[in-house]
Design a protein around this motif. Structure first.
Motif, PDB file in Angstrom:
ATOM      1  N   TYR A   1       0.880  -1.177   0.000  1.00  0.00           N
ATOM      2  CA  TYR A   1       0.000   0.000   0.000  1.00  0.00           C
ATOM      3  C   TYR A   1       0.920   1.230   0.000  1.00  0.00           C
ATOM      4  CZ  TYR A   1      -3.769   3.174   1.532  1.00  0.00           C
ATOM      5  OH  TYR A   1      -4.678   4.204   1.623  1.00  0.00           O
ATOM      6  N   PRO A   2       1.239   1.743  -1.209  1.00  0.00           N
ATOM      7  CA  PRO A   2       2.218   2.836  -1.280  1.00  0.00           C
ATOM      8  C   PRO A   2       1.558   4.209  -1.122  1.00  0.00           C
ATOM      9  CG  PRO A   2       1.589   2.191  -3.490  1.00  0.00           C
ATOM     10  CD  PRO A   2       0.745   1.369  -2.556  1.00  0.00           C
ATOM     11  N   GLY A   3       2.320   5.145  -0.609  1.00  0.00           N
ATOM     12  CA  GLY A   3       1.790   6.500  -0.510  1.00  0.00           C
ATOM     13  C   GLY A   3       2.757   7.417   0.202  1.00  0.00           C
ATOM     14  N   SER A   4       2.368   8.687   0.258  1.00  0.00           N
ATOM     15  CA  SER A   4       3.189   9.679   0.958  1.00  0.00           C
ATOM     16  C   SER A   4       2.872   9.662   2.457  1.00  0.00           C
ATOM     17  CB  SER A   4       2.905  11.080   0.408  1.00  0.00           C
ATOM     18  OG  SER A   4       3.080  11.098  -0.982  1.00  0.00           O
ATOM     19  N   PHE A   5       1.616   9.438   2.796  1.00  0.00           N
ATOM     20  CA  PHE A   5       1.168   9.391   4.198  1.00  0.00           C
ATOM     21  C   PHE A   5       1.682  10.607   4.971  1.00  0.00           C
ATOM     22  CE2 PHE A   5       1.382   4.992   2.651  1.00  0.00           C
ATOM     23  CZ  PHE A   5       0.056   4.626   2.794  1.00  0.00           C
TER      24      PHE A   5
ATOM     25  N   THR B   1       9.521   1.678   4.301  1.00  0.00           N
ATOM     26  CA  THR B   1       9.778   2.869   3.489  1.00  0.00           C
ATOM     27  C   THR B   1      10.436   2.430   2.185  1.00  0.00           C
ATOM     28  OG1 THR B   1      11.954   3.209   4.449  1.00  0.00           O
ATOM     29  CG2 THR B   1      10.131   4.280   5.569  1.00  0.00           C
ATOM     30  N   PHE B   2      10.263   3.244   1.154  1.00  0.00           N
ATOM     31  CA  PHE B   2      10.887   2.872  -0.117  1.00  0.00           C
ATOM     32  C   PHE B   2      11.175   4.111  -0.951  1.00  0.00           C
ATOM     33  CE2 PHE B   2       7.905   3.293  -3.819  1.00  0.00           C
ATOM     34  CZ  PHE B   2       6.848   3.871  -3.144  1.00  0.00           C
ATOM     35  N   ASP B   3      12.124   3.959  -1.882  1.00  0.00           N
ATOM     36  CA  ASP B   3      12.270   4.963  -2.933  1.00  0.00           C
ATOM     37  C   ASP B   3      12.367   4.207  -4.255  1.00  0.00           C
ATOM     38  OD1 ASP B   3      14.812   3.979  -2.918  1.00  0.00           O
ATOM     39  OD2 ASP B   3      15.740   5.760  -2.056  1.00  0.00           O
ATOM     40  N   GLY B   4      12.391   4.922  -5.353  1.00  0.00           N
ATOM     41  CA  GLY B   4      12.384   4.239  -6.648  1.00  0.00           C
ATOM     42  C   GLY B   4      10.971   3.886  -7.057  1.00  0.00           C
ATOM     43  N   LEU B   5      10.846   2.858  -7.888  1.00  0.00           N
ATOM     44  CA  LEU B   5       9.541   2.485  -8.430  1.00  0.00           C
ATOM     45  C   LEU B   5       8.764   1.580  -7.470  1.00  0.00           C
ATOM     46  CD1 LEU B   5      10.428   1.629 -12.149  1.00  0.00           C
ATOM     47  CD2 LEU B   5       9.170   3.637 -11.325  1.00  0.00           C
ATOM     48  N   THR B   6       7.464   1.860  -7.372  1.00  0.00           N
ATOM     49  CA  THR B   6       6.596   1.043  -6.525  1.00  0.00           C
ATOM     50  C   THR B   6       6.595  -0.418  -6.979  1.00  0.00           C
ATOM     51  OG1 THR B   6       5.217   2.905  -5.946  1.00  0.00           O
ATOM     52  CG2 THR B   6       4.199   0.755  -5.784  1.00  0.00           C
ATOM     53  N   VAL B   7       6.537  -0.650  -8.316  1.00  0.00           N
ATOM     54  CA  VAL B   7       6.493  -2.043  -8.805  1.00  0.00           C
ATOM     55  C   VAL B   7       7.774  -2.805  -8.426  1.00  0.00           C
ATOM     56  CG1 VAL B   7       4.798  -1.931 -10.677  1.00  0.00           C
ATOM     57  CG2 VAL B   7       7.175  -1.305 -11.127  1.00  0.00           C
TER      58      VAL B   7
ATOM     59  N   MET C   1       0.710   2.464 -16.124  1.00  0.00           N
ATOM     60  CA  MET C   1       2.173   2.561 -16.208  1.00  0.00           C
ATOM     61  C   MET C   1       2.794   1.441 -15.378  1.00  0.00           C
ATOM     62  SD  MET C   1       4.478   4.109 -17.680  1.00  0.00           S
ATOM     63  CE  MET C   1       6.163   4.579 -17.681  1.00  0.00           C
ATOM     64  N   ASN C   2       2.259   1.232 -14.192  1.00  0.00           N
ATOM     65  CA  ASN C   2       2.789   0.163 -13.344  1.00  0.00           C
ATOM     66  C   ASN C   2       2.623  -1.206 -13.999  1.00  0.00           C
ATOM     67  OD1 ASN C   2       3.778   1.758 -11.293  1.00  0.00           O
ATOM     68  ND2 ASN C   2       1.885   1.720 -10.115  1.00  0.00           N
ATOM     69  N   ARG C   3       1.507  -1.385 -14.686  1.00  0.00           N
ATOM     70  CA  ARG C   3       1.280  -2.673 -15.368  1.00  0.00           C
ATOM     71  C   ARG C   3       2.284  -2.856 -16.504  1.00  0.00           C
ATOM     72  NH1 ARG C   3      -4.095  -3.451 -18.534  1.00  0.00           N
ATOM     73  NH2 ARG C   3      -5.133  -3.494 -16.541  1.00  0.00           N
TER      74      ARG C   3
HETATM   75  O1  PNS Z   1      -0.037   9.222  -1.426  1.00  0.00           O
HETATM   76  P1  PNS Z   1       0.361   9.591  -2.827  1.00  0.00           P
HETATM   77  O2  PNS Z   1       1.263  10.789  -2.808  1.00  0.00           O
HETATM   78  O3  PNS Z   1      -0.828   9.730  -3.738  1.00  0.00           O
HETATM   79  O4  PNS Z   1       1.237   8.341  -3.386  1.00  0.00           O
HETATM   80  C1  PNS Z   1       1.819   8.398  -4.658  1.00  0.00           C
HETATM   81  C2  PNS Z   1       2.768   7.194  -4.859  1.00  0.00           C
HETATM   82  C3  PNS Z   1       3.807   7.108  -3.771  1.00  0.00           C
HETATM   83  C4  PNS Z   1       1.950   5.918  -4.864  1.00  0.00           C
HETATM   84  C5  PNS Z   1       3.434   7.375  -6.264  1.00  0.00           C
HETATM   85  O5  PNS Z   1       4.002   8.657  -6.351  1.00  0.00           O
HETATM   86  C6  PNS Z   1       4.518   6.342  -6.542  1.00  0.00           C
HETATM   87  O6  PNS Z   1       4.239   5.175  -6.750  1.00  0.00           O
HETATM   88  N1  PNS Z   1       5.793   6.806  -6.513  1.00  0.00           N
HETATM   89  C7  PNS Z   1       6.953   5.972  -6.771  1.00  0.00           C
HETATM   90  C8  PNS Z   1       7.427   6.075  -8.244  1.00  0.00           C
HETATM   91  C9  PNS Z   1       6.514   5.243  -9.123  1.00  0.00           C
HETATM   92  O7  PNS Z   1       6.551   4.031  -9.104  1.00  0.00           O
HETATM   93  N2  PNS Z   1       5.612   5.954  -9.888  1.00  0.00           N
HETATM   94  C10 PNS Z   1       4.559   5.321 -10.676  1.00  0.00           C
HETATM   95  C11 PNS Z   1       5.002   4.766 -12.006  1.00  0.00           C
HETATM   96  S1  PNS Z   1       6.045   5.803 -12.977  1.00  0.00           S
END
Ligand code: PNS
Length: 162
Positions: free
Chosen positions: A7-11, A69-75, A105-107
């Motif tokens: 469950y990704p987000g800025s929170f 916590t994470f950085d980079g791509l969610t996938v 995009m994630n897909r």
């Molecule tokens: O709570 P938010 O700010 O709406 O969350 C946005 C979030 C963290 C889900 C989105 O920015 C994200 O996934 N960032 C990581 C980079 C990424 O994978 N971007 C999407 C595909 S390019």
């Protein structure tokens, strides 16, 4: 194999709307890994440590929720954590375009991972971290929109800033 969702987000900060999505998500997934974005280029009100602390305090009652916590791509993070799904909440129609774009995009980036959208409870349709911060900044009540500990922290943050 356990069903795991990221469950990704800025929170920035966690709201009762987020908690509602997590509770709903736990009905579908065996485990939810909350993934807090650390992006140093994005401006957050709360530090990463504060965002982690607020989520930890709000998630005490769930044993199958992990805060990370994470950085980079969610996938990429989802694949690293062996998650099959990315969980996102949907509120009003205004969320749809951005969420749709991100999910597609994630897909494209990783076809193995499915984005799962859950409709937020009606009470939280207009709740967002940004609108809550704006109300609090100008002295408006945010009672019942965030967990009590978070309400206190937002008030303290703006008291220090003024
Ligand atoms: O709570 P938010 O700010 O709406 O969350 C946005 C979030 C963290 C889900 C989105 O920015 C994200 O996934 N960032 C990581 C980079 C990424 O994978 N971007 C999407 C595909 S390019």
């Amino acid at each position: 194999m356990p069903k795991i969702a990221i469950y990704p987000g800025s929170f920035d900060p966690v709201t009762n709307g987020h908690l509602d999505i997590i509770e709903r998500g736990l009905k579908l997934f065996d485990k939810i890994i909350i993934a807090i974005l650390t992006n140093p280029d994005k401006k957050f009100l709360f530090t990463l440590e504060e965002r982690v602390q607020m989520l930890e305090a709000s998630m005490k009652k769930f044993s199958n929720v992990e805060i990370s916590t994470f950085d980079g791509l969610t996938v990429d993070y989802a694949a690293q954590r062996k998650a099959q799904g990315i969980l996102r909440g949907l509120r009003a129609m205004s969320d749809f375009e951005y969420e749709f774009q991100m999910a597609l995009m994630n897909r494209r980036l990783n076809r193995e991972i499915q984005t799962v959208f859950l409709m937020t409870g009606m009470r939280w349709i207009y709740t967002s971290s940004s609108i809550i911060k704006e109300a609090a900044q100008f002295g408006g009540s945010i009672k019942g929109m965030v967990p009590p500990g978070v309400e206190k922290r937002i008030k303290e943050k703006y008291a220090r800033k003024s």
